[in-house]
Motif scaffolding. Sequence first.
Motif, mmCIF file in Angstrom:
data_model
loop_
_atom_site.group_PDB
_atom_site.id
_atom_site.type_symbol
_atom_site.label_atom_id
_atom_site.label_comp_id
_atom_site.label_asym_id
_atom_site.label_seq_id
_atom_site.Cartn_x
_atom_site.Cartn_y
_atom_site.Cartn_z
ATOM 1 N N GLU A 149 0.829 -1.204 0.000
ATOM 2 C CA GLU A 149 0.000 0.000 0.000
ATOM 3 C C GLU A 149 0.868 1.260 0.000
ATOM 4 O OE1 GLU A 149 -3.588 -2.269 2.425
ATOM 5 O OE2 GLU A 149 -2.233 -0.885 3.476
ATOM 6 N N LEU A 150 1.975 1.206 0.700
ATOM 7 C CA LEU A 150 2.879 2.351 0.693
ATOM 8 C C LEU A 150 3.464 2.596 -0.693
ATOM 9 C CD1 LEU A 150 4.840 1.821 4.046
ATOM 10 C CD2 LEU A 150 2.983 3.440 3.608
ATOM 11 N N ASN A 151 3.891 1.518 -1.369
ATOM 12 C CA ASN A 151 4.469 1.719 -2.707
ATOM 13 C C ASN A 151 3.400 2.158 -3.696
ATOM 14 O OD1 ASN A 151 3.965 -0.199 -5.059
ATOM 15 N ND2 ASN A 151 4.379 -1.730 -3.492
ATOM 16 N N ASN A 152 2.150 1.659 -3.510
ATOM 17 C CA ASN A 152 1.061 2.099 -4.385
ATOM 18 C C ASN A 152 0.791 3.593 -4.217
ATOM 19 O OD1 ASN A 152 0.606 -0.349 -5.590
ATOM 20 N ND2 ASN A 152 -1.118 -0.914 -4.301
ATOM 21 N N MET A 153 0.852 4.071 -2.984
ATOM 22 C CA MET A 153 0.572 5.486 -2.762
ATOM 23 C C MET A 153 1.707 6.378 -3.279
ATOM 24 S SD MET A 153 -2.440 5.907 -1.817
ATOM 25 C CE MET A 153 -2.244 7.669 -1.596
ATOM 26 N N CYS A 154 2.927 5.878 -3.224
ATOM 27 C CA CYS A 154 4.020 6.624 -3.877
ATOM 28 C C CYS A 154 3.726 6.769 -5.360
ATOM 29 C CB CYS A 154 5.343 5.889 -3.671
ATOM 30 S SG CYS A 154 6.116 6.152 -2.072
ATOM 31 N N TRP A 155 3.318 5.678 -5.969
ATOM 32 C CA TRP A 155 3.005 5.708 -7.398
ATOM 33 C C TRP A 155 1.822 6.628 -7.687
ATOM 34 C CZ3 TRP A 155 -1.357 4.039 -10.149
ATOM 35 C CH2 TRP A 155 -1.202 4.034 -11.531
ATOM 36 N N VAL A 156 0.803 6.593 -6.821
ATOM 37 C CA VAL A 156 -0.373 7.457 -6.996
ATOM 38 C C VAL A 156 0.051 8.922 -6.995
ATOM 39 C CG1 VAL A 156 -2.448 8.311 -5.834
ATOM 40 C CG2 VAL A 156 -2.098 5.846 -6.109
ATOM 41 N N MET A 157 0.892 9.325 -6.045
ATOM 42 C CA MET A 157 1.330 10.719 -5.994
ATOM 43 C C MET A 157 2.099 11.106 -7.253
ATOM 44 S SD MET A 157 2.412 11.567 -2.037
ATOM 45 C CE MET A 157 3.097 9.988 -1.546
ATOM 46 N N ALA A 158 2.926 10.189 -7.741
ATOM 47 C CA ALA A 158 3.687 10.477 -8.962
ATOM 48 C C ALA A 158 2.762 10.610 -10.157
ATOM 49 C CB ALA A 158 4.717 9.382 -9.204
ATOM 50 N N ARG A 159 1.800 9.712 -10.259
ATOM 51 C CA ARG A 159 0.879 9.708 -11.401
ATOM 52 C C ARG A 159 -0.028 10.927 -11.405
ATOM 53 N NH1 ARG A 159 -1.500 9.573 -16.156
ATOM 54 N NH2 ARG A 159 -3.271 8.171 -16.406
ATOM 55 N N LEU A 160 -0.516 11.308 -10.210
ATOM 56 C CA LEU A 160 -1.448 12.429 -10.119
ATOM 57 C C LEU A 160 -0.736 13.762 -9.922
ATOM 58 C CD1 LEU A 160 -4.253 10.809 -7.928
ATOM 59 C CD2 LEU A 160 -4.175 11.049 -10.416
ATOM 60 N N ASP A 161 0.590 13.727 -9.927
ATOM 61 C CA ASP A 161 1.387 14.944 -9.827
ATOM 62 C C ASP A 161 1.067 15.716 -8.550
ATOM 63 O OD1 ASP A 161 3.324 16.704 -10.639
ATOM 64 O OD2 ASP A 161 2.016 17.856 -11.977
ATOM 65 N N GLU A 162 1.028 14.996 -7.440
ATOM 66 C CA GLU A 162 0.740 15.592 -6.137
ATOM 67 C C GLU A 162 1.812 15.128 -5.155
ATOM 68 O OE1 GLU A 162 -1.683 17.699 -5.145
ATOM 69 O OE2 GLU A 162 -2.531 17.877 -7.159
ATOM 70 N N LYS A 163 2.860 15.913 -4.988
ATOM 71 C CA LYS A 163 3.984 15.520 -4.140
ATOM 72 C C LYS A 163 3.812 16.061 -2.732
ATOM 73 C CE LYS A 163 8.005 17.510 -4.865
ATOM 74 N NZ LYS A 163 9.350 17.843 -5.386
ATOM 75 N N ASP A 164 3.954 15.161 -1.754
ATOM 76 C CA ASP A 164 3.939 15.546 -0.343
ATOM 77 C C ASP A 164 5.275 15.079 0.241
ATOM 78 O OD1 ASP A 164 3.650 15.481 2.504
ATOM 79 O OD2 ASP A 164 1.475 15.559 2.270
ATOM 80 N N GLU A 165 6.228 15.988 0.351
ATOM 81 C CA GLU A 165 7.585 15.599 0.743
ATOM 82 C C GLU A 165 7.645 15.036 2.161
ATOM 83 O OE1 GLU A 165 10.799 18.104 -0.108
ATOM 84 O OE2 GLU A 165 10.269 18.379 -2.230
ATOM 85 N N GLU A 166 6.823 15.578 3.052
ATOM 86 C CA GLU A 166 6.808 15.056 4.420
ATOM 87 C C GLU A 166 6.385 13.595 4.436
ATOM 88 O OE1 GLU A 166 4.565 15.806 8.729
ATOM 89 O OE2 GLU A 166 3.972 16.963 6.949
ATOM 90 N N LEU A 167 5.323 13.289 3.683
ATOM 91 C CA LEU A 167 4.840 11.911 3.642
ATOM 92 C C LEU A 167 5.827 10.997 2.927
ATOM 93 C CD1 LEU A 167 2.664 9.864 4.263
ATOM 94 C CD2 LEU A 167 1.491 10.537 2.147
ATOM 95 N N LEU A 168 6.470 11.499 1.867
ATOM 96 C CA LEU A 168 7.441 10.673 1.157
ATOM 97 C C LEU A 168 8.588 10.257 2.074
ATOM 98 C CD1 LEU A 168 7.637 12.455 -2.320
ATOM 99 C CD2 LEU A 168 6.682 10.204 -1.831
#
Length: 783
Positions: A149-168
């Motif tokens: 789920e963590l790797n999926n959400m990394c991919w989701v942020m990349a795909r949707l162009d929504e970067k959250d550096e704290e969460l990353l």
Amino acid sequence: GISSGREEVLLPFVKELMDNEPGFLERFKPQELSNTVWAAASILSKRPQEAKGPASDAALGILRHASRELIRRNGEGYKSQELTNTMWAMATLGFGISAEQNSKGCHLTHSYTFLPSDDPDGDRALMEEALKLTLASMKRNLRLFSMQELNNMCWVMARLDEKDEELLEMIGNQLANPRRKITSQDLSTSIWSMATMEYFNDDLYRALVTRLHSIGPEKFKPQELSNTLWALATAGVTPTHLNAFDIKLLPDDVRPTIEDIENDPVTACFMAGADELMRRPEEFKTQEIKDTLWSFSKVGLRHPELFRTVAEHLVGKDDDPRMSGRGMRNFNAQGVSNLSYAFARQAQLGAENFRKYGKKSRIPLAGGRLAYYMVSFLDIGEGLLRKLFLEIAGTALEVHDDLSKFSTQDMANTVWAFAILGLKHDTFLTAVSETLQKRIERCLYARRKNPQAQLQGQEIANTIWALGSLNFTPGGLLSTVEAYLTDVFKRDEMTTHKIAGIFTRQELSNLAWAIAVFGEYPEKLIDVVYMGVLGVGDKPDPYYVQKCHGDDGIDQTHINSLLYLQIMLDLDVGRDRNPFSLPDGFPVAWTDKLAYSASKDHSSSSFSSDDNSMMNNDGCMEINTSKTQATVSKALDRIGFGHVDEFTHTMEDLAVDYGINIPAYPIQLLSLDMADHGVKIGIEVDGPGHFVSNIDGRSEDDPERDILTDVGHYYVMNKEGMYGYKFEWSSQFQVMNGSTSLKLRMFQKLGWRLLRIPFWEWTPVEGDLEMEDEYCQTLLGQK
């Protein structure tokens, strides 16, 4: 599963219930909602990039309903899997992103399915609000999310162009935690996504790849390995031991031990990727091959064994002129470009090691182009390198329709690689020149409706430099570039600041050098070059120009290029008719680095060029003493030809003695190996670095003209294991490069008789004094 086509009925049916059935959505549990959108996305994910039809339209409506419900419920009751699956469905179908964002493509899956929207702004707002809720929930409950789920959400942020550096950073720390089990997919998808979002955290990336060996490199799919290396290179994470695998060029005592390599997780990661590609190359897709090689070259890591293995896999062994390998016909245009770049960059990196380690290198020291040749022949083999680039040219011409499928950037990178390696393919170069010219013309036409339409200056300059370096004159191209730049500046006054928005100073200096090589002088193009580099005007201000470009000021290659162009303009056009001149005080006022002062003695000063830049103009006509040159000089003495070695012309000589319109500083600019200045006879000994090899027009069916006819070989020179190279070149397949051609023209225009001794003519007579003397007498017309 649903049989093909049934989704066209099912998905509209579900959407209609969500639209019209009272209370229908409210009765959905979070798991049921997430499963519904997950299923819709899974069904449509295999469709063409822009999915259309009843099922696609219905899926868009279902995503909207699911987003609103997630927002209405404020994420309450949603478990980690349900949140992740909902976001994954949005990302998979490009919900809330523009068509322009989608057109960037996907590195992981090569293409995305994209649902066109009739309300993109509304969808974007829904997506952003739903994602905001999900990310906030993750920060509160991160440990409840599985690694997948963590790797999926990394991919989701990349795909949707929504970067959250704290969460990353939080996700990265969880993935790096050795107490949590991780798979190859978890690692590769996460690290790729972070790099795609331009998230830079060197320590975190190093901690992540430490886990590679606990998983086992052999368990990684080729795509997972190549994505991991690509991510490290893209994020600028550099291996500690850049010379770790340079086993051919460098001896063991200057390279790290295996223990050293394994102690650096990044170097160890690259080693694992290389080992797996060499072990099972047939399992790697074309994109995975080029990404792996590109990553090595991007981080500055040499690996001759890897590159040779890949070359043999693609085109067969180096002793067989036939193309007997896998071939490159399945490489897309970017793949061809990146692969070309990777091989050429390895040669440049080898030249850097030459300079760094000096006599510790296993082959004799060489500089400039010769260093690139020597390193690439050692790494790959001269014959194999030719076969590979012949296949690259063939793929570009035949598969990609004379480069019409190449982006202008891909085309520039590819022809740059040919130039660095000294490989000339006339049919390919013709296609490059014609394709660039057509694109500039199309851009000119497009600017009638859209004045903002513009090509990148780097693409134009890189391509023209490469053509000049290979001594290929592109008929009409410079005039087309001139027309384009005239149009760009016709609406506004041309200023240095505006030129700097299109070209760097390095790019402009390379244009200047290429113009001199081609001997074509479009006035408005030259005007752009002079103003862009120098800010030429009534009161040129070097510091203002530096501020415009945001660089470190003018350097030696810029100075050389402008001087050569000014000289050739005066010689070809005529000083009285030449409208251009270099400003007073040039180059003294333009650089602090050279620390030149007109009041000092500069008789020992000279300009040199940096051969490492991707945009190096190869334009410095430098002094280069060689053993061969010394033996020629002695032979000339024996036959009574009075001469001096290392004859030089200063800027002052050219200004005073030849009337060239340049400042009269006593700075060395041009040199000849040997010269009798009184009668203006110069003699140049041309080593391999003065030539490029024709690889076009050779037939596999004609033994006298196959690709391997004139290939040389390395041999062991001494007991220390030093290698020497025996060249088999001749005038049949080798021609002068652009720098050598320019120097020849320049001295001839200055009234000199310039005699050239190709190394392949001198080698057979060297050591036999009688034959040496006879050769020199014939050269001078004494016999």
